[in-house]
Design a protein around this motif. Structure first.
Motif, PDB file in Angstrom:
ATOM      1  N   PRO A  10      10.034  -1.472   5.163  1.00  0.00           N
ATOM      2  CA  PRO A  10      10.630  -0.560   4.171  1.00  0.00           C
ATOM      3  C   PRO A  10      11.916  -1.101   3.566  1.00  0.00           C
ATOM      4  CG  PRO A  10      11.035   0.247   6.383  1.00  0.00           C
ATOM      5  CD  PRO A  10      10.088  -0.905   6.521  1.00  0.00           C
ATOM      6  N   GLU A  11      12.539  -2.055   4.237  1.00  0.00           N
ATOM      7  CA  GLU A  11      13.794  -2.611   3.716  1.00  0.00           C
ATOM      8  C   GLU A  11      13.581  -3.446   2.455  1.00  0.00           C
ATOM      9  OE1 GLU A  11      12.218  -5.867   6.379  1.00  0.00           O
ATOM     10  OE2 GLU A  11      12.199  -3.672   6.325  1.00  0.00           O
ATOM     11  N   LEU A  12      12.332  -3.767   2.122  1.00  0.00           N
ATOM     12  CA  LEU A  12      12.041  -4.595   0.953  1.00  0.00           C
ATOM     13  C   LEU A  12      11.638  -3.786  -0.268  1.00  0.00           C
ATOM     14  CD1 LEU A  12      10.021  -7.500   2.653  1.00  0.00           C
ATOM     15  CD2 LEU A  12      12.479  -7.372   2.184  1.00  0.00           C
ATOM     16  N   THR A  13      11.630  -2.465  -0.166  1.00  0.00           N
ATOM     17  CA  THR A  13      11.089  -1.639  -1.243  1.00  0.00           C
ATOM     18  C   THR A  13      12.139  -0.897  -2.055  1.00  0.00           C
ATOM     19  OG1 THR A  13      10.874   0.340   0.138  1.00  0.00           O
ATOM     20  CG2 THR A  13       9.034  -1.229   0.162  1.00  0.00           C
ATOM     21  N   GLY A  14      13.346  -0.729  -1.530  1.00  0.00           N
ATOM     22  CA  GLY A  14      14.344   0.096  -2.203  1.00  0.00           C
ATOM     23  C   GLY A  14      14.194   1.581  -1.918  1.00  0.00           C
ATOM     24  N   ASP A  15      13.151   1.971  -1.195  1.00  0.00           N
ATOM     25  CA  ASP A  15      12.904   3.363  -0.818  1.00  0.00           C
ATOM     26  C   ASP A  15      13.535   3.603   0.554  1.00  0.00           C
ATOM     27  OD1 ASP A  15      11.902   5.821   0.026  1.00  0.00           O
ATOM     28  OD2 ASP A  15       9.916   5.480  -0.823  1.00  0.00           O
ATOM     29  N   ALA A  18       0.842  -1.193   0.000  1.00  0.00           N
ATOM     30  CA  ALA A  18       0.000   0.000   0.000  1.00  0.00           C
ATOM     31  C   ALA A  18       0.877   1.243   0.000  1.00  0.00           C
ATOM     32  CB  ALA A  18      -0.911   0.009   1.225  1.00  0.00           C
ATOM     33  N   ASP A  19       0.342   2.322  -0.550  1.00  0.00           N
ATOM     34  CA  ASP A  19       1.000   3.626  -0.486  1.00  0.00           C
ATOM     35  C   ASP A  19       0.489   4.370   0.737  1.00  0.00           C
ATOM     36  OD1 ASP A  19       2.490   3.310  -2.865  1.00  0.00           O
ATOM     37  OD2 ASP A  19       0.694   3.786  -4.043  1.00  0.00           O
ATOM     38  N   LEU A  20       1.418   4.878   1.540  1.00  0.00           N
ATOM     39  CA  LEU A  20       1.075   5.517   2.806  1.00  0.00           C
ATOM     40  C   LEU A  20       1.682   6.907   2.902  1.00  0.00           C
ATOM     41  CD1 LEU A  20       1.953   2.612   5.289  1.00  0.00           C
ATOM     42  CD2 LEU A  20      -0.276   3.058   4.233  1.00  0.00           C
ATOM     43  N   ASP A  21       1.082   7.727   3.740  1.00  0.00           N
ATOM     44  CA  ASP A  21       1.689   8.986   4.167  1.00  0.00           C
ATOM     45  C   ASP A  21       2.434   8.696   5.455  1.00  0.00           C
ATOM     46  OD1 ASP A  21       2.359  11.433   5.234  1.00  0.00           O
ATOM     47  OD2 ASP A  21       0.435  12.372   4.813  1.00  0.00           O
ATOM     48  N   PHE A  22       3.774   8.673   5.373  1.00  0.00           N
ATOM     49  CA  PHE A  22       4.609   8.411   6.546  1.00  0.00           C
ATOM     50  C   PHE A  22       5.291   9.698   6.951  1.00  0.00           C
ATOM     51  CE2 PHE A  22       8.896   7.677   8.167  1.00  0.00           C
ATOM     52  CZ  PHE A  22       8.636   6.904   9.283  1.00  0.00           C
ATOM     53  N   ALA A  23       4.862  10.275   8.056  1.00  0.00           N
ATOM     54  CA  ALA A  23       5.485  11.500   8.586  1.00  0.00           C
ATOM     55  C   ALA A  23       5.617  12.575   7.510  1.00  0.00           C
ATOM     56  CB  ALA A  23       6.849  11.183   9.195  1.00  0.00           C
ATOM     57  N   GLY A  24       4.585  12.685   6.662  1.00  0.00           N
ATOM     58  CA  GLY A  24       4.587  13.711   5.639  1.00  0.00           C
ATOM     59  C   GLY A  24       5.212  13.318   4.317  1.00  0.00           C
ATOM     60  N   SER A  25       5.727  12.095   4.211  1.00  0.00           N
ATOM     61  CA  SER A  25       6.311  11.605   2.969  1.00  0.00           C
ATOM     62  C   SER A  25       5.495  10.430   2.439  1.00  0.00           C
ATOM     63  CB  SER A  25       7.755  11.143   3.181  1.00  0.00           C
ATOM     64  OG  SER A  25       8.583  12.221   3.552  1.00  0.00           O
ATOM     65  N   ALA A  26       5.319  10.370   1.120  1.00  0.00           N
ATOM     66  CA  ALA A  26       4.626   9.242   0.509  1.00  0.00           C
ATOM     67  C   ALA A  26       5.593   8.070   0.399  1.00  0.00           C
ATOM     68  CB  ALA A  26       4.103   9.625  -0.868  1.00  0.00           C
ATOM     69  N   VAL A  27       5.248   6.934   1.001  1.00  0.00           N
ATOM     70  CA  VAL A  27       6.094   5.748   0.935  1.00  0.00           C
ATOM     71  C   VAL A  27       5.264   4.556   0.488  1.00  0.00           C
ATOM     72  CG1 VAL A  27       7.647   6.572   2.753  1.00  0.00           C
ATOM     73  CG2 VAL A  27       5.736   5.093   3.350  1.00  0.00           C
ATOM     74  N   HIS A  28       5.914   3.617  -0.164  1.00  0.00           N
ATOM     75  CA  HIS A  28       5.276   2.364  -0.563  1.00  0.00           C
ATOM     76  C   HIS A  28       5.611   1.329   0.503  1.00  0.00           C
ATOM     77  CE1 HIS A  28       3.279  -0.316  -3.339  1.00  0.00           C
ATOM     78  NE2 HIS A  28       4.274  -1.189  -3.190  1.00  0.00           N
ATOM     79  N   ALA A  29       4.595   0.727   1.099  1.00  0.00           N
ATOM     80  CA  ALA A  29       4.788  -0.151   2.238  1.00  0.00           C
ATOM     81  C   ALA A  29       4.428  -1.589   1.897  1.00  0.00           C
ATOM     82  CB  ALA A  29       3.933   0.323   3.412  1.00  0.00           C
ATOM     83  N   VAL A  30       5.241  -2.523   2.396  1.00  0.00           N
ATOM     84  CA  VAL A  30       5.011  -3.954   2.220  1.00  0.00           C
ATOM     85  C   VAL A  30       4.635  -4.541   3.582  1.00  0.00           C
ATOM     86  CG1 VAL A  30       6.061  -6.158   1.574  1.00  0.00           C
ATOM     87  CG2 VAL A  30       6.653  -4.072   0.313  1.00  0.00           C
ATOM     88  N   PHE A  31       3.469  -5.176   3.636  1.00  0.00           N
ATOM     89  CA  PHE A  31       2.961  -5.780   4.872  1.00  0.00           C
ATOM     90  C   PHE A  31       2.978  -7.292   4.724  1.00  0.00           C
ATOM     91  CE2 PHE A  31       1.196  -1.555   4.737  1.00  0.00           C
ATOM     92  CZ  PHE A  31       1.149  -1.130   6.053  1.00  0.00           C
TER      93      PHE A  31
END
Length: 204
Positions: free
Chosen positions: A185-190, A132-145
Motif C-alpha cells: 500500500p505504500e506504493l499507491t498513495g492511498d 488489483a482492486d480489493l476489499d480490505f476490511a470493508g474498504s476498497a483499496v488498490h493493491a500493488v503485488f
C-alpha cells in the motif's frame, strides 16, 4: 513509549517505527505521517524500544532475516512482538510475521507472531507483478503485488481481511495487534491501510 500529546494533553499521536534494514522504508514513513502518526526509522534495539508500533516493509525476506541477525535485532523483535507491540508487515514483512513459511531458503527464520503459513513468491517473479482492486476490511483499496507471497492457511484466531484472484488467495490478515498484507500500500498513495494500522496502535 513515544506517543506525542495533542493540544489537550492526550496521547493520540503514536510513534511508529519502520524497520530500516532493507526495503521500502521511506515510502512507509511518508504514508504513516500522512495517516497521522509520528514515523521514525528503526535499526537498533534502543530505537525499537522507543516506538509504540512497527512497520516491517517489503523487500527481500531472506536478506531482511540475515540483516536482522547481523544488527542483533531478531530476538528483540520477537520479544516486542511477544509482549504485544502492534506490528504491520507488507510483502516481505508478511513473511517475517508468519509463524511458518513455505518455499523459504534453508534455515530461513522469521520473527513470527501470526498463526499462518505463508508461501514466498507465490504470485510469481518480478515479471508477474500486477495491480488489483480489493476489499480490505470493508474498504476498497488498490493493491500493488510485486513478487508477492500469499497465505496458505491461518489459525482460528486469525482474521482474513482481503483475498485476491486467482483462487481467492488470502492477501491480508490480522491477529490481535498484528497486521500483514501481501501487497504494497505504500506504493499507491492511498493511506487507508496505514490509517487502519495507526488506529490499531492508538487502540492498544
Amino acid at each position: 513509549m513515544g506517543r506525542t500529546p495533542d493540544q489537550n494533553g492526550r496521547t493520540t499521536v503514536p510513534t511508529i517505527g519502520v524497520l530500516a534494514l532493507q526495503g521500502d522504508v521511506r515510502e512507509h514513513v511518508q504514508m504513516l505521517q500522512a495517516a497521522g502518526a509520528t514515523a521514525t526509522a528503526v535499526r537498533r534495539p534502543p530505537e525499537l524500544e522507543a516506538v509504540d508500533g512497527l512497520v516491517i516493509p517489503g523487500g527481500e525476506s531472506t536478506t531482511m532475516w540475515k540483516l536482522a541477525e547481523i544488527f542483533e535485532m531478531l530476538e528483540p523483535l520477537r520479544l516486542r512482538i511477544k509482549d504485544g507491540m502492534p506490528a504491520y508487515g507488507s510483502c516481505a514483512g508478511m513473511i517475517m510475521l508468519a509463524d511458518r513459511i513455505q518455499d523459504g531458503v534453508e534455515g530461513q527464520q522469521t520473527i513470527g507472531g501470526i498463526d499462518m503459513v505463508v508461501r514466498r513468491n507465490a504470485f510469481g517473479r518480478q515479471a508477474d507483478s500486477f495491480e488489483a482492486d480489493l476489499d480490505f476490511a470493508g474498504s476498497a483499496v488498490h493493491a500493488v503485488f510485486i513478487r508477492a507471497p500469499w497465505v496458505e492457511s491461518v489459525g482460528r484466531d486469525v482474521k482474513v481481511l482481503a483475498t485476491a484472484a486467482p483462487g481467492d488467495r488470502i492477501v491480508a490478515v490480522r491477529q490481535g495487534p498484528l497486521l500483514a498484507t501481501s501487497f504494497h500500500p505504500e506504493l499507491t498513495g492511498d493511506t487507508r491501510v496505514h490509517e487502519y494500522f495507526v488506529n490499531m496502535v492508538r487502540e492498544l
